[in-house]
Design an enzyme around this catalytic site. Sequence first.
Site, short mmCIF file in Angstrom:
data_model
loop_
_atom_site.label_atom_id
_atom_site.label_comp_id
_atom_site.label_asym_id
_atom_site.label_seq_id
_atom_site.Cartn_x
_atom_site.Cartn_y
_atom_site.Cartn_z
N ASP A 16 -59.67 -40.07 9.19
CA ASP A 16 -58.45 -40.73 9.66
C ASP A 16 -58.70 -41.58 10.91
O ASP A 16 -58.30 -42.74 10.96
CB ASP A 16 -57.35 -39.70 9.93
CG ASP A 16 -57.12 -38.80 8.73
OD1 ASP A 16 -57.55 -39.20 7.62
OD2 ASP A 16 -56.55 -37.72 8.89
N SER A 17 -59.37 -40.99 11.90
CA SER A 17 -59.59 -41.78 13.12
C SER A 17 -60.58 -42.92 12.85
O SER A 17 -60.48 -43.99 13.45
CB SER A 17 -60.03 -40.90 14.29
OG SER A 17 -61.33 -40.40 14.10
N GLY A 59 -35.61 -28.93 -6.40
CA GLY A 59 -35.32 -28.14 -5.21
C GLY A 59 -35.03 -26.70 -5.59
O GLY A 59 -34.77 -26.42 -6.75
N GLU A 111 -43.86 -35.31 -12.70
CA GLU A 111 -44.84 -35.65 -11.65
C GLU A 111 -46.07 -34.76 -11.66
O GLU A 111 -47.10 -35.13 -11.10
CB GLU A 111 -44.16 -35.61 -10.27
CG GLU A 111 -43.76 -34.22 -9.75
CD GLU A 111 -42.40 -33.74 -10.26
OE1 GLU A 111 -41.94 -34.22 -11.31
OE2 GLU A 111 -41.82 -32.85 -9.61
N HIS A 115 -40.60 -31.46 -15.00
CA HIS A 115 -41.26 -32.17 -13.90
C HIS A 115 -42.30 -33.17 -14.41
O HIS A 115 -43.41 -32.79 -14.74
CB HIS A 115 -41.94 -31.16 -12.97
CG HIS A 115 -40.96 -30.36 -12.18
ND1 HIS A 115 -40.48 -30.78 -10.96
CD2 HIS A 115 -40.32 -29.20 -12.46
CE1 HIS A 115 -39.60 -29.90 -10.51
NE2 HIS A 115 -39.49 -28.93 -11.40
N LYS A 174 -53.70 -39.62 2.02
CA LYS A 174 -55.14 -39.55 2.29
C LYS A 174 -55.97 -40.46 1.36
O LYS A 174 -56.87 -41.15 1.81
CB LYS A 174 -55.59 -38.10 2.12
CG LYS A 174 -56.97 -37.82 2.64
CD LYS A 174 -56.91 -37.61 4.13
CE LYS A 174 -58.17 -37.10 4.71
NZ LYS A 174 -57.99 -36.75 6.13
N CYS A 187 -35.10 -32.26 -12.43
CA CYS A 187 -34.78 -30.83 -12.29
C CYS A 187 -33.49 -30.64 -11.48
O CYS A 187 -32.42 -30.99 -11.97
CB CYS A 187 -35.98 -30.10 -11.68
SG CYS A 187 -35.87 -28.33 -11.93
N TYR A 188 -33.57 -30.15 -10.25
CA TYR A 188 -32.35 -30.03 -9.43
C TYR A 188 -31.65 -31.38 -9.34
O TYR A 188 -30.43 -31.47 -9.32
CB TYR A 188 -32.73 -29.52 -8.04
CG TYR A 188 -31.57 -29.39 -7.08
CD1 TYR A 188 -30.77 -28.25 -7.08
CD2 TYR A 188 -31.26 -30.41 -6.18
CE1 TYR A 188 -29.70 -28.13 -6.20
CE2 TYR A 188 -30.20 -30.30 -5.30
CZ TYR A 188 -29.42 -29.16 -5.31
OH TYR A 188 -28.36 -29.05 -4.44
N GLY A 238 -64.03 -38.27 11.99
CA GLY A 238 -63.35 -37.89 10.75
C GLY A 238 -62.76 -39.12 10.07
O GLY A 238 -62.75 -40.22 10.64
#
Length: 527
Positions: free
Chosen positions: A237-238, A59, A181, A179, A383, A86-87, A235
Amino acid sequence: MSEPANVSKIVILDFGSQYTQVIARRIRECQVYSQILKYNTPATEIAKIGARGVILSGGPSSVYSENAPQIDPAVFELGVPVLGICYGLQLMGFHLGGKVEHSQRREYGAGQVFITDEGGKRIACDLFDGLPESIDVWNSHGDKLTKLPAGFRAVGHTNNSPFAVIENPTKRFYGLQFHPEVAHTPRGKELIENFVYKICGCKMDWTMGSFIDQTCEEIRQKVGTDHVVLGLSGGVDSSVAAALLHKAIGPQLTCVFVNNGLLRANEAEAVQKLYGENFQINLKYVDATERFLTKLAGVTDPETKRKIIGGEFIRVFESAVRELTTSGQNFKYLAQGTLYPDVIESVSISGNPAALIKSHHNVGGLPPDLKFSLIEPLRQLFKDEVRQVGLQLGLPKEVVYRQPFPGPGLAVRIVGEITPERLRILRDADSIVVSEMKASDWYYKVWQSFAVLLPVRSVGVMGDERTYEHTIALRIVESQDGMTADWVRLPYEVLGKISSRIINEVKGVNRVCYDISSKPPSTIEWE
Ligand code: XMP
């Protein structure tokens, strides 16, 4: 949809890091379910979820500053492992009796961490199991821990910080100053794997197969004998939401597809064929081309175009649903393809870019006064998980890996007035871009590749004749999420082929330009 039952879960408390979602992604890649919660979520709530471990994100704040985001201290009493990044490390150190100070030297960028003691001997630590005694890491911090809390020991150090990795093996608390990640920490994934499997005891039980089964069951229970309507855009997602709901409730789902006259070549036909014929989904196809183009006639201002298209869409959709209702179907639910990144409550901490990015995404959509209950079966997914679900449900690769296409369609790619003739020119040029990008294997490597019709005519020569015709710009960009982007260094041969085909084959075009602007300061679309 609720959280998945019977799977291992890791909770990530978000202290405003721009990488919080990346942490969640990395854990999901381990086939372990992860959930992002706000930094001050009460420990009781985390216990209710049944988290097997908690990660404290990075953060932008300093733990000792007045309005620093604070954790519910009872999180440290839950009896589950905690990893502070980190934070998160600083916060853990600070809360449990250590000391955090501003560092003379900000550590930013690539560095190395050594898992060795003063004598250079390797220190054993579950988190670093299977990793060498020094690894390349990505740092981004100005503060550092200067005194360890009781029960902790230093496991790793950097040239700048003696406490770059700390642990309390009894409580199973771990802290990383860097980090793990991000991709710039190449062995970071193994650290995260060690945390989730070895330290938290999570199983690899978050799979898309289990997601589909569980979600279908939940949809059936929720919907009962009622009916669901879904606005299908074509698209990703739909489309995936439609396929999932169809699997769950079959004919109780009806999809409405609105052709606004601003689609790419053959798109309306392809949607009808795939969903109506192949999937046998109840599909109401509405051709509203005339209606949209009449409203858009003479309009050149980009924002006005968007408003007209958004407003018309809602009206057309509503009247389509009304027609279906009068013909006997009563829809209690409206399904939407909302994804997890849109659901995560953004933590707004000053200086936190993640918060700004979020608000930019909230565009368009249906009005709040529609009398439906919402059903959002993809709310838990990122996604790439949506894509996996789509493939498992039998959607073709062309749909699942389709490039993003804006809701206002070709309207925002025609700079200036939209007319049937200008739409024809853009559609023809766009088809060539798509087919050449696919033929050269570039289509799936880039974020978006499309043609834009400019309001510029220029002089050319064809045969012995002077021409005075339209200009097409090519926009081909790479991006992670559409928020920032860069133009693609496409090989000249591919650019040359696209250009010569457009000029030779598209009537009315005699010039093609390549857009070499990045976002920011440009945007991806031209309007
Ligand atoms: P910009 O042009 O803002 O686009 O750099 C970023 C990404 O968003 C897409 N985009 C839209 N998508 N409705 C959408 O559904 C819209 O109004 C819209 N405007 C832009 C764009 O294609 C790119 O992927």
